[in-house]
Scaffold this active site. Sequence first.
Site, mmCIF file in Angstrom:
data_model
loop_
_atom_site.group_PDB
_atom_site.id
_atom_site.type_symbol
_atom_site.label_atom_id
_atom_site.label_comp_id
_atom_site.label_asym_id
_atom_site.label_seq_id
_atom_site.Cartn_x
_atom_site.Cartn_y
_atom_site.Cartn_z
ATOM 1 N N HIS A 142 0.829 -1.210 0.000
ATOM 2 C CA HIS A 142 0.000 0.000 0.000
ATOM 3 C C HIS A 142 0.861 1.256 0.000
ATOM 4 O O HIS A 142 2.091 1.214 -0.044
ATOM 5 C CB HIS A 142 -0.961 -0.010 1.194
ATOM 6 N N CYS A 150 3.064 -5.083 6.470
ATOM 7 C CA CYS A 150 2.816 -4.778 5.063
ATOM 8 C C CYS A 150 4.069 -4.217 4.402
ATOM 9 O O CYS A 150 5.076 -3.964 5.050
ATOM 10 C CB CYS A 150 1.673 -3.768 4.935
#
Length: 477
Positions: A142, A150
């Site tokens: 992201h 992430c």
Amino acid sequence: MKRLLVGAALSLALAACNDQYASTGRALAPIPPQTVALMSEKGMTKSDPILVRVFKKESELEVWKRSVDGHYAHLKTYPICRWSGQLGPKRREGDRQAPEGFYTITPAQMNPNSSYYLSFDTGYPNAYDRAHGGTGSYLMVHGSCSSRGCYAMTDEGIAEVYALAREAFAGGQKGFQFQAYPFRMTAENLAKFRHDPNMPYWRNLKEGNDVFEITKREAKVAVCNGRYAFNTVANSCTPDPTLAPALAQKEERDRQEVAELIAKGTPAVRLVYADGGQHESFRQTAFAAFGGDSGFAILDSRKPRNLGDVSRPEALAQGPQEIPVEGPAAAGSGRGTTLLAAASTRKPAAAARVASSRTAEPAPIVVAKAEPETANSAADSRPFYERMLGGVFGRNAEPAKPAEPVAAASGAPASAASPLPPRRKSVSAVPAKTAPAAPAGFAKPQASAARPEKHASAAGFVQAGSVGPTPNGFVRN
């Protein structure tokens, strides 16, 4: 009539959502002209299928595109602004590990309404992860520069990667392969990390890496006997015999290169992070948040970038440490050698501000000792590089068990538990509850810290952020 009114209201609501989405235009932003020109130079088109590769240690994400002959060619490399945890696979929910392995990204995993600008789900846990009891969800690639398991690319970075994926899907690609590695599978890295507890798993990932590097085609991935298997025949666990000679030759070349490096004195180490890392190109912005400089003249001359929230800046400031695990170096300082190149050149005042921003010292990291190698007799006829390597390439391991179908691997234990990030001290006076027993082969999960995760904005302000559900209702972990 009532049903018609409800339907009309619903239609208006959906139209309003669509209008709001269309006004932002994030997910529909075109590929930048410079990248379109680069594709044209390389004989690629926007609609050609893509393949993505990630390398944690180097903090880089590569996008490859497939040509008409079916072979992939490198298009562009993007710096990763933030990943969390340590080198090694994700094992359980809450361990802050970013996934390593082979995943498939479909259009359904693309999120145009992400709280982190744009994102796509890596697909963790896959069949291999589930076979080893892996838990966790919503492990994303992201925007922004904040990570809790992430890969954060900044808004600018994810916008371009997202656009490349969108155009590939529009051209007919059903799903693209996402390959995540701990590091580039070079002889230097394999020699340095030869005694890391994760090396058996990383050797398995290297098999898929070798298939891609030799064929320049997407590796066909299966799970057999609790391991990744690549390019097997039909639906079996039998490797494709046509690739065997080329793979054996590459393995032999890599084996010799690693052996030569070990013979020259390359030490065996573990690379330990306070909590993940980032690409060196972002250090200028990270240090500027504390009023310092990066220590790199080229980076300091660049225009600062707006990274948004940067998770755990104090962990980034510490940098990774090389912890010796064998040889004379192990008898020295147990704290290891820091690899943060900017540390030695940082201004004293800036260093003091960075040190004062740390909320707690990380807990001591216990490093597993390497097993002593078995002495070979003088009559050992193996080549010298095989005697030097030990188990780096698995040659001296016990014979492999017969391959079993993926269904038989559902309860297979993990080959090695990933190293855990240091645990911060809890600010709560309430004793933590006893955690449930962990599955066989895994370490017990640590108690969660009561303190909310800290972020530093690009302007240098430290903000307290919730580690619970994200604004879109997903728990990022």
